[in-house]
Design an enzyme around this catalytic site. Structure first.
Site, short mmCIF file in Angstrom:
data_model
loop_
_atom_site.label_atom_id
_atom_site.label_comp_id
_atom_site.label_asym_id
_atom_site.label_seq_id
_atom_site.Cartn_x
_atom_site.Cartn_y
_atom_site.Cartn_z
N GLU A 138 -107.59 -86.35 3.58
CA GLU A 138 -108.88 -86.01 2.99
C GLU A 138 -108.65 -84.77 2.15
OE1 GLU A 138 -107.89 -84.82 5.85
OE2 GLU A 138 -108.20 -82.70 5.38
N SER B 198 -104.45 -67.47 -0.61
CA SER B 198 -104.10 -68.82 -0.16
C SER B 198 -103.77 -69.78 -1.29
CB SER B 198 -105.24 -69.38 0.69
OG SER B 198 -106.46 -69.35 -0.03
N LYS C 73 -101.33 -75.08 1.48
CA LYS C 73 -101.44 -76.42 2.09
C LYS C 73 -100.09 -77.11 2.25
CE LYS C 73 -106.04 -76.55 2.37
NZ LYS C 73 -106.77 -76.67 3.64
C1 LIG Z 1 -106.49 -72.44 -1.98
C2 LIG Z 1 -107.26 -72.79 -0.75
N1 LIG Z 1 -107.54 -71.82 0.13
C3 LIG Z 1 -108.25 -72.07 1.26
C4 LIG Z 1 -108.74 -73.34 1.51
C5 LIG Z 1 -109.57 -73.56 2.74
O1 LIG Z 1 -108.90 -74.25 3.74
P1 LIG Z 1 -108.40 -73.56 5.05
O2 LIG Z 1 -109.54 -72.80 5.62
O3 LIG Z 1 -107.95 -74.68 5.90
O4 LIG Z 1 -107.28 -72.63 4.70
C6 LIG Z 1 -108.47 -74.39 0.62
C7 LIG Z 1 -108.97 -75.74 0.89
O5 LIG Z 1 -108.92 -76.64 0.13
C8 LIG Z 1 -107.72 -74.10 -0.55
O6 LIG Z 1 -107.43 -75.05 -1.45
#
Ligand SMILES: Cc1ncc(COP(=O)(O)O)c(C=O)c1O
Length: 414
Positions: A121, A389, A99
């Site tokens: 948000e 992620s 993020k």
């Molecule tokens: C670690 C992590 N991965 C994935 C996501 C999902 O979001 P996005 O699909 O925008 O990557 C989030 C959302 O809060 C997250 O904290």
């Protein structure tokens, strides 16, 4: 924005701009059009401004810790049909997830636009933490909207945001999760748009947000593609990522779109099963195209166009719609999307922790569970790249309860 207020919204009025095929657009109240135009102008200028590019690159290097590394995970891969598995380690970024890439870009733009306050948000809390962090770094006021349910399941992240100086406003409307937090953030933005920028946290919302957020996350795929080429001498057979709104997935997919031999595979929150009525699988079953939060895209809705509440063990995937570029990639056949159930994701969470010593975010564990399936499809000799992620620190309470180590109050069971 809710379904009713969408009746009075209008679209961008510039055919083709902000569309991914039929999807995307700009369905917002009049009061926001000027702010979105201003944002578009600034981001297009910034993309060619050496000063902006240099400032962001320096922050990536000296604050976020980019480039993030890639890690091969051979013991985990033993459960993936003989394919090799390599992780892109966004979990190692400052604040613990991908993020921060988007947030640093947007907060730099906020300063260029001369605004003093940011709002955001958050679902899992990671986007809120990243925004509170960047606001502290850049001396901006910060307010974060978060569904009441999410404040409870991600209490540690609420504390982190407050420690960083942000105001956290729990949202008690609707399902009291991410969708409702987005509604509140848009309401705040309409009222305070002259001095406030809305740091939207994923690749959805009205144009230019889906492009803007994707472009700030594109670095994930740019780095990963080169790293895999350098280390393995070839491209991966498949790139796997979890898809909430879809920002980490768009970030890692985008650089591979022209590589026809590379499968792009997104994994949604399948909750208790895609037939259970309790899931966040926007590309399966009940989901059909419609407008939510300013964009025309796939969403969970009933026959009357009312949004159906989503469910996932992971707060970050618990969202009834998905970024419009994913809708386009899916309908054009370039990317594939599958649901992963809560059970499958938690099993993958446990497996990565115990085979490789890495606690993934529960969101990322959906991509890992997906990689176990895709690994079996590509088979021995195959190579699967996974977007890790985020890290699992924020999820220790949830996982501890899931595996019976902690009770509902967070105390050890024995
Ligand atoms: C670690 C992590 N991965 C994935 C996501 C999902 O979001 P996005 O699909 O925008 O990557 C989030 C959302 O809060 C997250 O904290």
């Amino acid at each position: 924005m809710n379904q009713q207020s969408q009746q009075s919204h209008h679209s961008a009025g510039r055919p083709g701009i902000g569309r991914f095929g039929a999807f995307g657009g700009r369905y917002v109240p009049e009061a926001l059009v000027a702010a979105l135009e201003e944002l578009d102008e600034h981001r297009l200028k910034a993309a060619h401004d050496p000063e902006f590019i240099g400032e962001l690159a320096q922050l990536h290097k000296s604050y976020t810790g980019r480039p993030s590394i890639i890690t091969e995970v051979p013991r985990f891969a033993e459960h993936c049909g003989g394919a090799q598995v390599v992780l892109k380690r966004e979990d190692l970024n400052h604040t613990g997830s991908h993020k921060i890439n988007n947030v640093l870009g947007q907060t730099l733009l906020t300063k260029r636009m001369g605004k003093r306050r940011v709002i955001a948000e958050t679902g899992a809390g990671q986007h809120g933490v990243a925004t509170a962090t960047a606001a502290a770094l850049m001396g901006l006021e910060c307010t974060v909207y978060m569904g009441r349910v999410d404040t409870e399941r991600q209490a540690l992240n609420v504390a982190r945001m407050k420690l960083l100086g942000a105001e956290v406003i729990p949202v008690d409307h609707g399902s009291r999760t991410l969708k409702d937090a987005v509604n509140e953030a848009f309401r705040d933005w309409v009222t305070n748009v002259d001095h406030t920028h809305y740091v939207l946290g994923t690749v959805t919302g009205p144009y230019p947000f889906p492009e803007l957020v994707r472009d700030f996350h594109r670095i994930i795929g740019v780095e990963a593609r080169q790293q895999v080429l350098d280390e393995f001498g070839r491209l991966p057979d498949a790139v796997c990522a979890c898809v909430g709104g879809g920002s980490n997935a768009m970030g890692i997919f985008h650089r591979f779109i022209d590589d026809a031999g590379v499968r792009l595979v997104g994994f949604e929150g399948g909750g208790e099963g895609a037939d259970s009525g309790r899931h966040a699988a926007r590309f399966t079953g009940q989901a059909t195209p419609g407008v939510l939060h300013g964009a025309y895209t796939y969403l969970l809705q009933d026959d009357e166009g009312q949004t159906i509440e989503s469910h996932s063990v992971s707060a970050g995937l618990d969202y009834p719609s998905v970024g419009p570029e994913h809708a386009y990639l899916r309908d054009s056949g370039r990317a594939e999307y599958y649901p992963v159930t809560d059970d499958e994701a938690m099993e993958a969470f446990r497996l990565l922790a115990q085979t490789e010593g890495i606690l993934p975010a529960i969101e990322s564990a959906h991509a890992l569970a997906g990689a176990m399936k895709i690994g079996r499809e590509v088979g021995p000799g195959g190579l699967v790249l996974v977007s890790l992620s985020g890290r699992g620190d924020k999820d220790v309470h949830t996982a501890g309860r899931w595996f019976g180590l902690l009770d509902d109050e967070g105390n050890l069971t024995e």
